[in-house]
Design an enzyme around this catalytic site. Structure first.
Site, mmCIF file in Angstrom:
data_model
loop_
_atom_site.group_PDB
_atom_site.id
_atom_site.type_symbol
_atom_site.label_atom_id
_atom_site.label_comp_id
_atom_site.label_asym_id
_atom_site.label_seq_id
_atom_site.Cartn_x
_atom_site.Cartn_y
_atom_site.Cartn_z
ATOM 1 N N CYS A 125 -0.426 45.106 -26.882
ATOM 2 C CA CYS A 125 -1.671 44.618 -27.637
ATOM 3 C C CYS A 125 -1.321 44.307 -28.864
ATOM 4 O O CYS A 125 -0.417 44.053 -29.458
ATOM 5 C CB CYS A 125 -2.920 45.635 -27.252
ATOM 6 S SG CYS A 125 -4.320 44.891 -27.653
ATOM 7 N N ASP A 183 -5.329 36.097 -20.556
ATOM 8 C CA ASP A 183 -5.777 37.102 -21.542
ATOM 9 C C ASP A 183 -6.590 36.384 -22.491
ATOM 10 O O ASP A 183 -6.089 35.391 -23.183
ATOM 11 C CB ASP A 183 -4.358 37.500 -22.308
ATOM 12 C CG ASP A 183 -4.517 38.485 -23.346
ATOM 13 O OD1 ASP A 183 -5.650 38.802 -23.767
ATOM 14 O OD2 ASP A 183 -3.736 39.018 -23.615
ATOM 15 N N HIS A 214 -5.305 40.631 -20.037
ATOM 16 C CA HIS A 214 -5.135 41.727 -21.156
ATOM 17 C C HIS A 214 -4.886 42.893 -20.598
ATOM 18 O O HIS A 214 -5.594 43.440 -19.648
ATOM 19 C CB HIS A 214 -5.913 41.441 -22.270
ATOM 20 C CG HIS A 214 -5.738 42.204 -23.414
ATOM 21 N ND1 HIS A 214 -4.604 41.761 -24.320
ATOM 22 C CD2 HIS A 214 -5.960 43.350 -24.251
ATOM 23 C CE1 HIS A 214 -4.405 42.422 -25.424
ATOM 24 N NE2 HIS A 214 -5.335 43.351 -25.074
#
Length: 245
Positions: A125, A183, A214
Site C-alpha cells: 500500500c 484495486d 487492494h
C-alpha cells in the site's frame, strides 16, 4: 530458520523512529530488508509478514512510518477511525521526511554486526510507494513494491518536482511492482502511467498485474488471497536472495 524480534528507537532528523527488527536466530551476517507498512503501522499482519521474511534469512526492519505524528508504539486499527487517522497522517508527512527516515535506516543497518551491508526495500500500500521511494537512495539495491499507492497521482506532499514518479530516473536498483487489477486505489490509467515512465527511463524492473483487490497480502479481512500471498512471498524472497547476496 527461526527468527527473533527486538525493538529499536532510531534517531532521524524528524524525531525518534520506533523500528521493529526481525532477524534470523542463527549467527552470521544477513542482508537487510526495510519493510514499509500500510498506513496502520505495525499491525499483526505486518509483523507476521516480517517474520516470514526473516525466516528466509533476512534482517527485516519495520519502521513506524508516521513516527512524527503519533506516540511511539502506535498501531491503528483496521476500522474507519484507524483508516481516517492513517490517511490524515499520509497526507501530512512530506516525502522528504520519508527520505531521511530511509537514510537513517540504511545507516543503522550498516552499523549492525548481523547485517552484511546490502539493503533492499519492500512494502504494501503506501509502504509499496515508500519502498519505491526508498530506491531513490543508491544504497537500496532492490525494491519489491506491492500495490503501491499515490505514485501515479502525486498526492503525497513534497517539494515541486520531488514526487516519486518524476524522480524515477534516479532509481539505480532493480524494481518489482505488483498491482491488483481490481484495486480501486490505482486505476488502469495510473498503472499505465507508471509503466510508461519506467520504460521511457529504461529502468530495470519487473511488472506484474494479478487478479486481486487492494490489500490482498493482508491475512485479516475478506480481501486476503492466501494462494496469491504465498506466491508473492516466494517471488520476493527469490528476488532478494538474488539482488542482496
Amino acid at each position: 530458520m527461526l527468527a527473533t524480534q527486538e525493538t529499536q528507537d532510531i534517531s532521524t532528523p524528524s524525531g525518534l523512529m520506533r523500528t521493529y527488527i526481525y532477524r534470523p536466530e542463527a549467527q552470521g551476517q544477513f542482508p537487510s530488508i526495510i519493510f514499509y507498512s500500510e498506513i496502520f503501522q505495525q499491525t499483526a499482519p505486518i509483523a507476521r509478514a516480517a517474520t516470514i521474511l526473516a525466516g528466509h534469512g533476512f534482517v527485516v526492519f519495520v519502521p513506524e512510518v508516521f513516527h512524527e505524528l503519533n506516540p511511539l508504539g502506535t498501531v491503528l486499527a483496521y476500522d474507519e477511525p484507524g483508516k481516517d487517522k492513517g490517511n490524515a497522517d499520509k497526507f501530512a508527512k512530506p516525502l522528504e521526511h520519508h527520505d531521511s527516515d530511509t537514510q537513517a535506516l540504511v545507516d543503522f543497518a550498516h552499523q549492525q554486526a548481523y547485517c552484511n551491508g546490502k539493503v533492499g526495500s519492500m512494502g504494501v500500500c503506501i509502504g509499496g510507494h515508500l519502498a519505491y521511494r526508498a530506491a531513490l537512495n543508491p544504497a537500496i539495491l532492490g525494491a519489491f513494491c506491492l500495490y503501491p499507492t499515490d505514485i501515479h497521482s502525486n498526492t503525497l506532499p513534497c517539494a515541486y518536482g520531488n514526487d516519486s514518479l518524476s524522480r524515477s530516473g534516479d532509481i539505480q536498483g532493480e524494481l518489482v511492482l505488483v498491482f491488483g487489477k481490481q484495486d480501486p486505489h490505482v486505476s488502469a490509467e495510473g498503472r499505465v502511467l507508471i509503466h510508461q515512465q519506467l520504460m521511457a527511463l529504461n529502468r530495470n524492473f519487473t511488472w506484474l498485474e494479478v487478479n486481486a483487490q487492494h490489500a490482498f497480502m493482508r491475512d485479516e479481512g475478506d480481501r486476503y488471497d492466501p494462494a496469491l500471498a504465498l506466491q508473492m512471498y516466494l517471488q520476493a524472497t527469490a528476488f532478494f536472495q538474488r539482488v542482496l547476496r
